[in-house]
Design a protein around this motif. Structure first.
Motif, mmCIF file in Angstrom:
data_model
loop_
_atom_site.group_PDB
_atom_site.id
_atom_site.type_symbol
_atom_site.label_atom_id
_atom_site.label_comp_id
_atom_site.label_asym_id
_atom_site.label_seq_id
_atom_site.Cartn_x
_atom_site.Cartn_y
_atom_site.Cartn_z
ATOM 1 N N VAL A 1 0.858 -1.181 0.000
ATOM 2 C CA VAL A 1 0.000 0.000 0.000
ATOM 3 C C VAL A 1 0.899 1.237 0.000
ATOM 4 C CG1 VAL A 1 -1.831 1.254 1.166
ATOM 5 C CG2 VAL A 1 -1.758 -1.250 1.287
ATOM 6 N N TYR B 1 1.015 5.325 0.205
ATOM 7 C CA TYR B 1 0.087 6.331 0.720
ATOM 8 C C TYR B 1 0.735 7.706 0.781
ATOM 9 C CZ TYR B 1 2.405 6.130 5.302
ATOM 10 O OH TYR B 1 3.319 6.206 6.312
ATOM 11 N N ILE C 1 -9.150 4.895 -0.480
ATOM 12 C CA ILE C 1 -8.468 3.709 -1.014
ATOM 13 C C ILE C 1 -8.850 3.651 -2.492
ATOM 14 C CG2 ILE C 1 -8.341 1.200 -1.008
ATOM 15 C CD1 ILE C 1 -9.182 1.354 1.991
ATOM 16 N N ASN D 1 -4.613 6.195 -0.411
ATOM 17 C CA ASN D 1 -3.990 4.882 -0.290
ATOM 18 C C ASN D 1 -4.113 4.145 -1.607
ATOM 19 O OD1 ASN D 1 -3.192 4.447 2.601
ATOM 20 N ND2 ASN D 1 -5.343 4.991 2.904
ATOM 21 N N SER E 1 -3.168 0.408 -3.242
ATOM 22 C CA SER E 1 -2.604 -0.931 -3.144
ATOM 23 C C SER E 1 -2.174 -1.356 -4.534
ATOM 24 C CB SER E 1 -3.661 -1.887 -2.589
ATOM 25 O OG SER E 1 -3.184 -3.205 -2.677
ATOM 26 N N LEU F 1 -0.116 -4.386 3.379
ATOM 27 C CA LEU F 1 -1.537 -4.410 3.719
ATOM 28 C C LEU F 1 -1.725 -5.214 5.003
ATOM 29 C CD1 LEU F 1 -4.422 -3.662 2.597
ATOM 30 C CD2 LEU F 1 -4.494 -6.004 1.745
#
Lengths: 329, 426
Positions: B154, B156, B192, B267, B269, B301
């Motif tokens: 992830v 961020y 996300i 965020n 992923s 994660l």
């Protein structure tokens, strides 16, 4: 057939201008020249037939054979393919998904043919009316659209309709003041096909417009003028004079459009890569691709393809019969 | 007469168009005459392989084989299985191809690759990543060597997290609630980032809830997206997609660095090598945002009960095409790609090298730490040769797009199971 024979005769007698002299030479031509000429059409057709046999005939035979086999990815790389009779066909015809795809393809085809014909005819009529400068301008515009490869066009249209960065959302928001941020054009099947129709029609209009524009030159000015004097309006003149004169061209163009739109592939395939739900937006061509290459089931894909070929041949017969009738006239 | 001419012209135009349509596929594959010198075509996918590695491969190969050349042809990950099937079976086959680890079985089982038994020891032997050797083997023979592995991490934006008073999450639930909080606090920003087609990123939610993709019993596979555990995970996916993400509901996962650099993602992923794309120079072909480096954070994660979550073990295998015209030269090229030098370049660029002994080339920064954590808990898709067909069918993408739209999870999952069962057991 007829046209090639005519062309040959014209050539042999030294061009169209000398044609009126031909009857006088009749005595000489008689039996001595008829015999060698008899094979000329066949010989001239041979190269084209050979190319067709290699490029289309052989793959078609393979496709046909494959549709009766169990043919997966292993068979592509050389494993023997067992024959399974009509199993593939039974599976296809019993699959509701196939019928949904077929219905979707037909509806999409109808919408596109109508849109392309109407817009194409209007553009042709426009070109017939404007002066030389605008005629050239419109022609160049049409040619550019016609010359643009379908894949390139779809990617560019896809950018314009992009969910996050598309100019369409941006403009709609600017003009209407409503919130079009992140509006997805492809996620809803109906909206997906609206976008697809825009792309396909945009690509098809040039052909329709050019062909009909060429046909419009055949409509005698005098008849149009006379009808105008008799008080016929624009719509009446089109419906009662222009259309009957061009009826055969319209029929041929419509049949060609039906064939092209029914087997549409590139635009739908590329759009599905950009967004949307594949299962709800596949048309025949894409469905065959997904079944064959995507899932590696070439046998079933082949069966669907054969069904599509039969459909296409049926429509093409209409086209060929119409063309032959034309030549006889 | 005019009418006839027109019809003939129209026919001619049609024929020309039809022929032009057919002509597209005939490439200019100039297969060399002798076996000594040739042009070896290597297919690499996407921008995953860094430029430094490509350069190294080309110069090393051409120095080792004077007179021969090596051409790298970049392929798109999208539609790769279709493209490999058509090209590997044709006469214009590439010589060396990269294939996704979950796709390899479709080709190894079909005989599309040459066995690598003879060079197994030369390319690393037991030092090769075991999971990837397994993915590239069929009936005990290795056909597709491990190329690189990657864990999903992830990435961020530190400032966004700090402004919202949040810290790096320690459980999956906290990760989700953070995402939702960030999306609510920053309108237009994805807490996300989760485009609808990105099914790889949905797998950890299912696995963390105790669900599985499919289970094997003898020769039959049963897809288990509709098991109670999977449903629970899928509901969490839906929550993220609808409440935390403003990504396109039918978008795919390509080029996520674009919105990330634009500042509309908190965020993200993504595979570990995405760091290179995010920090790519602003004037590169695919520009990144190197000025964001101080603001770029990364973590593995988190799982449901803390620790790292089970994430999808992405990566690639590399193989020599069975129809390669120059198998020996092609195998030499493959050996270069598995050399310590080449694999070290991959490691330095955030890709997990194909050899266990080179793991330390990843470095010791926070990306490397996160990769180690994530890789330790990573999982694979079902080990069926037919799994690649499931991926290629697009059913998974369709399914998650429907979930992103807020569809009924249980009904959609039951429907998906039926489809996957049909493909896996066909």
């Amino acid at each position: 057939m007829t046209s090639s024979v005519m062309l040959v005769r014209e050539h042999e007698s030294g061009g169209v201008q000398e044609l009126p002299l031909a009857p006088k030479k009749n005595g000489k031509r008689g039996p001595s020249r008829a015999r060698p000429g008899r094979f000329t059409p066949g010989v001239l057709l041979l190269p084209a037939l050979l190319i067709l046999a290699v490029v289309i005939g052989w793959p078609l035979i393979q496709l046909f054979v494959m549709s009766f086999q169990e043919f997966g990815r292993a068979q592509v790389f050389g494993a023997p393919a067992p024959f399974i009779g009509f199993d593939n066909y039974a599976r296809v015809l019993g699959d509701p998904q196939f019928w949904a795809v077929l219905a979707r393809s037909v509806l999409f085809c109808l919408a596109n043919v109508i849109a392309a014909m109407v817009i194409g005819t209007l553009v042709a009529l426009l070109m017939n009316r404007v002066n030389r400068f605008f005629k050239v301008l419109v022609s160049v515009g049409l040619l550019l659209a016609w010359a643009m490869p379908a894949l390139t066009a779809t990617i560019v249209w896809g950018w314009m309709f992009d969910t996050q960065y598309g100019v369409v959302n941006y403009l709609l928001e600017a003009v209407s003041g409503q919130d079009y941020t992140n509006h997805s054009w492809l996620i809803d099947p109906f909206s997906f096909f609206v976008v697809a129709t825009i792309i396909v029609t945009w690509g098809a209009v040039p052909f329709v417009a050019f062909t009909i524009f060429a046909g419009l030159t055949q409509v005698p000015e005098e008849v149009l003028e006379a009808s105008q004097l008799d008080g016929a309006g624009a719509w009446q003149r089109f419906r009662l004079i222009v259309f009957p004169y061009l009826r055969s061209i319209f029929v041929v163009v419509v049949i060609l459009q039906v064939i092209w739109d029914l087997r549409v592939f590139t635009q739908i395939f590329a759009l599905q890569g950009i967004g949307g739900i594949k299962e709800e937006t596949s048309t025949l061509g894409v469905y065959i691709y997904q079944t064959s290459l995507g899932q590696g089931d070439y046998g079933t894909g082949g069966a669907i393809a054969v069904i599509m070929v039969i459909l296409m041949v049926a429509i093409s017969v209409l086209y060929v019969r119409r063309s032959l009738k034309e030549e006889e006239q | 007469m005019r009418k006839t001419t027109l019809a003939v012209t129209a026919l001619g135009v049609t024929a020309a168009l039809a022929l032009a349509g057919c002509a597209g596929g005939s490439g200019s594959g100039d297969s060399g005459s002798g076996d000594d010198t040739a042009d070896i075509r290597v297919w690499l996918n996407g921008t995953d392989t860094p430029d430094a590695a490509r350069e190294y491969l080309k110069t090393t190969f051409e120095a080792d084989h004077p007179g021969s050349t090596l051409t790298i042809e970049e392929q798109s990950w999208t539609g790769l299985v279709d493209k490999l099937t058509t090209n590997l079976s044709g006469s214009d086959s590439p010589d060396v191809v990269e294939v996704g680890n979950t796709q390899a079985a479709a080709f190894t089982s079909a005989g599309a690759f040459l066995p690598l038994t003879d060079v197994y020891d030369a390319i690393g032997g037991d030092d090769l990543l075991p999971g990837f050797v397994e993915a590239g083997s069929y009936d005990g023979t290795l056909y597709a060597a491990p190329y690189y592995s990657g864990a999903r991490l992830v990435f961020y934006k530190k400032d966004l997290l700090a402004n919202a008073g949040l810290s790096v999450p320690t459980t999956l639930d906290e990760y989700v609630s953070n995402g939702i909080a960030l999306a609510e606090a920053n309108p237009g920003v994805s807490g996300i980032y989760f485009p609808g087609q990105d099914w790889y990123n949905a797998l950890p939610y299912i696995w963390e809830a105790g669900g599985e993709i499919a289970e094997q019993d003898g020769d039959t596979w049963t897809s288990t997206f509709s098991s109670p555990e999977s449903i629970e995970g899928l509901k969490q996916v839906q929550e993220v997609m609808t409440k935390a993400s403003v990504a396109a509901k039918d978008g795919n996962e390509t080029d996520p660095q674009v919105p990330f650099c634009e500042g509309v993602v908190a965020n993200l992923s993504a595979p570990s090598w995405l760091k290179g794309s995010i920090l790519a120079p602003a004037d590169a072909d695919a520009p990144g945002c190197p000025d964001q480096e101080p603001n770029l954070g990364v973590y593995a994660l988190p799982g449901a009960d803390g620790g790292a979550a089970h994430v999808f073990a992405g990566g690639s295998n590399i193989a020599v095409a069975a129809k390669s015209a120059h198998p020996e030269l092609a195998t030499d090229a493959l050996e270069i790609m598995l050399s310590d030098e080449y694999q070290s370049i991959l490691g330095e660029n955030g890709l997990v090298p194909a050899k266990l002994s080179l793991a330390d080339t990843l470095g010791t920064d926070e990306v490397a730490t996160a990769i180690a954590e994530a890789a330790a808990n990573s999982k694979l898709t079902p080990a069926s040769p037919k799994w690649a067909d499931v991926e290629a069918s697009g059913a998974l993408q369709d399914f998650f797009v429907s979930i992103a739209q807020g569809g009924d999870v249980a009904a959609l999952a039951a429907d998906l199971d039926e489809k996957i069962d049909g493909i896996l057991n066909s």
